[in-house]
Scaffold this active site. Sequence first.
Site, short mmCIF file in Angstrom:
data_model
loop_
_atom_site.label_atom_id
_atom_site.label_comp_id
_atom_site.label_asym_id
_atom_site.label_seq_id
_atom_site.Cartn_x
_atom_site.Cartn_y
_atom_site.Cartn_z
N GLY A 46 0.84 -1.20 0.00
CA GLY A 46 0.00 0.00 0.00
C GLY A 46 0.87 1.24 0.00
N GLN A 51 3.21 10.00 0.83
CA GLN A 51 4.48 9.29 0.92
C GLN A 51 5.38 9.56 -0.28
OE1 GLN A 51 2.50 5.34 1.99
NE2 GLN A 51 4.44 5.24 3.10
N LEU A 90 6.43 1.79 4.23
CA LEU A 90 7.53 2.13 3.33
C LEU A 90 8.23 3.42 3.75
CD1 LEU A 90 5.98 1.19 -0.13
CD2 LEU A 90 7.54 -0.14 1.29
N HIS A 131 -4.36 1.57 7.41
CA HIS A 131 -3.01 2.15 7.45
C HIS A 131 -2.89 3.29 6.45
CE1 HIS A 131 1.54 1.63 7.72
NE2 HIS A 131 1.40 2.36 6.63
N GLU A 132 -3.37 3.06 5.23
CA GLU A 132 -3.20 4.06 4.17
C GLU A 132 -4.13 5.26 4.37
OE1 GLU A 132 -0.58 3.73 2.60
OE2 GLU A 132 -0.28 1.59 2.95
N HIS A 135 -2.61 7.64 6.72
CA HIS A 135 -1.59 8.50 6.12
C HIS A 135 -2.21 9.81 5.60
CE1 HIS A 135 2.31 6.53 6.08
NE2 HIS A 135 1.81 5.40 5.61
NI NI Z 1 2.66 3.54 5.53
#
Ligand code: NI
Length: 162
Positions: A46, A51, A90, A131-132, A135
């Site tokens: 993901g 990011q 990541l 999780h995404e 973000h």
């Molecule tokens: Ni992440």
Amino acid sequence: MAVRQIRIMGDDILTKKCKPVKEMTRRTMELIEDMFETMYEANGCGLAAPQVGVLKQIVTIDVDDGNQYVLINPEIIAQDGSQTGYEGCLSLPGKSGIVTRPNYVKVKALDENMEPFELEGEGLLARAICHEVAHLEGQMYVELVEGELVDAGAEPEEEIAE
Ligand code: NI
């Protein structure tokens, strides 16, 4: 398509809230293509636009279920159950930590044609969606980690309590 540079924790952009996407443009289409390429190159499942340095509400997900998900302006509208397990990011390479997430979520979003859809996910897909989407709110999973971060690949299995 191009692999973009992944921002690493400590970069201010990862703490900022993202703006909704209002219309699909060629530039945004390119961003989405680049996000997939960047995510695959880094062996991630993901990626969220901040990011790669773009404060837009866009998420790409591929948890190896045969689908490539693009979530634009996603909003989690239902959740159920819980799962506890290791999670990584990541933007914090080489580390993972134990995070409890819902085991099921339903998210509503726009696809790359700006058409609304709903997606239901369980297990890893539910974890990736949570999780995404976090973000996009400027939140990293480390805020939720139970205990210490450990080196990815060296997770002590007995500590997982599901
Ligand atoms: Ni992440």
